[in-house]
Design a protein around this motif. Structure first.
Motif, PDB file in Angstrom:
ATOM      1  N   ARG A 155       0.770  -1.282  -0.157  1.00 46.61           N
ATOM      2  CA  ARG A 155       0.054  -0.215  -0.082  1.00 46.61           C
ATOM      3  C   ARG A 155       0.742   1.301  -0.084  1.00 46.61           C
ATOM      4  O   ARG A 155       0.594   2.279  -0.730  1.00 46.61           O
ATOM      5  N   ASP A 295       2.260   9.594  -4.890  1.00 50.12           N
ATOM      6  CA  ASP A 295       1.167   8.863  -4.575  1.00 50.12           C
ATOM      7  C   ASP A 295       1.821   7.340  -4.423  1.00 50.12           C
ATOM      8  O   ASP A 295       2.539   6.643  -5.173  1.00 50.12           O
ATOM      9  N   ALA A 334      -1.451   7.200   6.823  1.00 53.06           N
ATOM     10  CA  ALA A 334      -2.080   7.386   5.502  1.00 53.06           C
ATOM     11  C   ALA A 334      -3.034   5.969   5.561  1.00 53.06           C
ATOM     12  O   ALA A 334      -4.152   6.064   5.119  1.00 53.06           O
ATOM     13  N   LEU A 337      -5.843   6.335   7.426  1.00 49.90           N
ATOM     14  CA  LEU A 337      -7.223   7.116   6.776  1.00 49.90           C
ATOM     15  C   LEU A 337      -7.688   6.832   5.678  1.00 49.90           C
ATOM     16  O   LEU A 337      -8.485   7.066   5.169  1.00 49.90           O
ATOM     17  N   GLY A 338      -6.947   5.488   5.203  1.00 49.19           N
ATOM     18  CA  GLY A 338      -7.341   4.874   3.895  1.00 49.19           C
ATOM     19  C   GLY A 338      -7.086   5.884   2.618  1.00 49.19           C
ATOM     20  O   GLY A 338      -7.728   5.589   1.630  1.00 49.19           O
ATOM     21  N   ASP A 339      -5.866   6.607   2.691  1.00 52.69           N
ATOM     22  CA  ASP A 339      -5.663   7.449   1.730  1.00 52.69           C
ATOM     23  C   ASP A 339      -3.853   7.581   1.493  1.00 52.69           C
ATOM     24  O   ASP A 339      -3.180   7.979   2.333  1.00 52.69           O
ATOM     25  N   THR A 340      -3.723   6.701   0.676  1.00 52.80           N
ATOM     26  CA  THR A 340      -2.115   6.661   0.408  1.00 52.80           C
ATOM     27  C   THR A 340      -1.668   7.586  -0.919  1.00 52.80           C
ATOM     28  O   THR A 340      -0.628   7.287  -1.383  1.00 52.80           O
ATOM     29  N   SER A 341      -2.577   8.519  -1.142  1.00 53.12           N
ATOM     30  CA  SER A 341      -2.173   9.499  -1.947  1.00 53.12           C
ATOM     31  C   SER A 341      -1.291  10.305  -1.530  1.00 53.12           C
ATOM     32  O   SER A 341      -0.697  10.284  -0.256  1.00 53.12           O
ATOM     33  N   VAL A 343      -1.848  13.452  -0.786  1.00 49.00           N
ATOM     34  CA  VAL A 343      -2.564  14.163   0.178  1.00 49.00           C
ATOM     35  C   VAL A 343      -2.626  13.324   1.561  1.00 49.00           C
ATOM     36  O   VAL A 343      -2.298  13.913   2.650  1.00 49.00           O
ATOM     37  N   GLY A 344      -2.944  12.004   1.366  1.00 46.96           N
ATOM     38  CA  GLY A 344      -2.985  11.146   2.539  1.00 46.96           C
ATOM     39  C   GLY A 344      -1.627  10.706   3.185  1.00 46.96           C
ATOM     40  O   GLY A 344      -1.411  10.784   4.423  1.00 46.96           O
TER      41      GLY A 344
END
Length: 433
Positions: A155, A295, A334, A337-341, A343-344
């Motif tokens: 991830r 990302d 990240a 949060l479920g966001d590995t972009s 932003v995350g």
């Protein structure tokens, strides 16, 4: 389903620290190392500032494989026949929680990676990451390795693959690859009896010395170093690549000149050469740092040029560990949060901006360029040494000249303009302040 949640590439100090911080969250963490064991590619060691470990390995000094605790720091300015040394000792540096230490990197790196394994990380050695895996959106989702069917999906990837980070370059994060941003460090490790080292350097017990040297590299911008282990002494040079390549002398010849200098030779004479090694260093620090995230991936340690080469401050392992801890914690955040972009993963930048990692690099951003300038490299060492020599030279029956007269005479003889000296001093004070 991915092979692992967080994949850390490189088991040096940055990678091991990242794996410790991430594995303690309970997530699946894999630590990938191309050598047969962590630290196997490193040649002996250097000076390590370990206080950054306080937050992940309490009382680390009781178990870390340390050679000596540095209680003596000296800055030596050389000309071919002179030496001017500012020498500082602190007994407090020889007691917990300590300040700096000399260590052999194979021992230290293996020890730190052992803590990552103890925290739950899976260590895979003798495996090289040769490229990135990407998903349908273009985000990094793992690495290709040199093993058959050896792709590893994840991830988040934390790239700690060293100064020539192929992963950061492939991700398009690293545009600053010009040779002037890099130096090559060359070093000899010389065996001497422990009692001889103690006597020559004025040491007792586990106390050690660290000398940083300027004015010892001729027409090539750079510097030198000398430090003590238990029963070896390390002596070496750091040389900027473009100027080194433009002349005919090899690094080992330049190092031989330093070893023969009258201020250095008595400290190492009679020793047995155990090892010669060389390593590329990201010398420009903040000015050459890549983008730290994309990302699915963050970059830490030498792979992110987090090496501080600012004259009296020559630090790297502490910045590697600090950035690794920040990267590991940001990757965990990240994932949660479920966001590995990008932003995350923005927590990584926030962490290194708010602590010493980027604060110190930003504060001293212009100092590496100043230290490598011709005046600091050649003119000022000669000027300082000549001024001090004249101050201490007894001229009887001629009366002693005044200090102001000596400085004016030597400024004129050196060709250094007072305005340039004032500007360089102001630039240095702004950086250090």
């Amino acid at each position: 389903m991915t092979d692992t949640d967080i994949l850390v590439v490189g088991a040096g100090p940055a990678g091991a620290a990242a794996a410790i911080a991430a594995a303690r969250s309970g997530l699946r963490v894999t630590l990938l190392e191309r050598g047969p064991f962590p630290g196997s590619k490193n040649m002996y060691g250097g000076v390590i500032y370990g206080r950054v470990l306080d937050g992940i390995i309490p009382r680390w000094w009781e178990e870390a494989p340390i050679q000596r605790w540095v209680t003596r720091r000296a800055t030596m300015v050389l000309t071919p026949t002179q030496a001017l040394t500012v020498d500082f000792r602190a007994d407090a540096w020889g007691e917990p929680p300590y300040n700096g230490a000399t260590a052999f990197r194979p021992d230290f790196d293996n020890w730190l990676a052992g803590h990552a394994v103890a925290a739950g990380a899976q260590l895979i050695c003798s495996t090289t990451a040769v490229g990135l895996l990407r998903d349908d959106t273009g985000a990094v989702c793992g690495v290709r390795t040199d093993r058959p069917d050896g792709d590893l999906s994840a991830r988040v990837v934390i790239a700690c693959d060293g100064v020539n980070s192929f992963l950061a370059k492939e991700a398009g994060l690293y545009p600053h690859t010009a040779a002037e941003h890099f130096t090559v460090g060359v070093k000899e490790t010389i065996a001497l009896p422990r009692a001889v080292i103690d006597e020559r350097f004025g040491l007792r017990g586990d106390h050690g010395a660290d000398y940083e040297i300027i004015g010892c590299t001729g027409d090539i911008p750079g510097g030198g170093f000398l430090y003590t282990n238990r029963d070896t002494v390390a002596v070496g040079l750091v040389l900027r690549l473009p100027e080194l390549a433009a002349q005919s002398r090899r690094p080992e010849e330049l190092l031989a000149d330093l070893k023969a200098h009258p201020a250095v030779q008595p400290l190492i004479e009679g020793g047995e050469l155990l090892e010669y090694s060389a390593h590329v260093i990201p010398e420009s620090g903040f000015e050459m740092m890549p983008e730290l995230t994309c990302d699915g991936m963050v970059v830490a340690g030498d792979a992110a040029a987090m090496c501080l080469a600012a004259g009296i401050w020559l630090e790297g392992v502490n910045f590697a560990i600090g950035s690794g801890i920040a990267a590991g914690r940001a990757a965990v955040e990240a994932m949660r949060l479920g966001d590995t972009s990008v932003v995350g993963l923005a927590g990584y930048r926030r962490r290194v901006e708010s602590d010493f990692v980027l604060t110190d690099h930003r504060k001293l951003a212009g100092i590496p360029e100043l230290i490598m300038s011709p005046r600091v490299q050649r003119s000022y060492p000669q000027l300082a040494a000549n001024v001090v020599e004249r101050i201490f030279t007894v001229t009887n029956p001629v009366p002693k000249p005044g200090f102001g007269r000596i400085v004016r005479d030597e400024l004129k003889a050196s060709g250094v303009r007072l305005g340039d000296l004032a500007r360089d001093a102001w630039r240095g004070m702004k950086g250090f302040g």
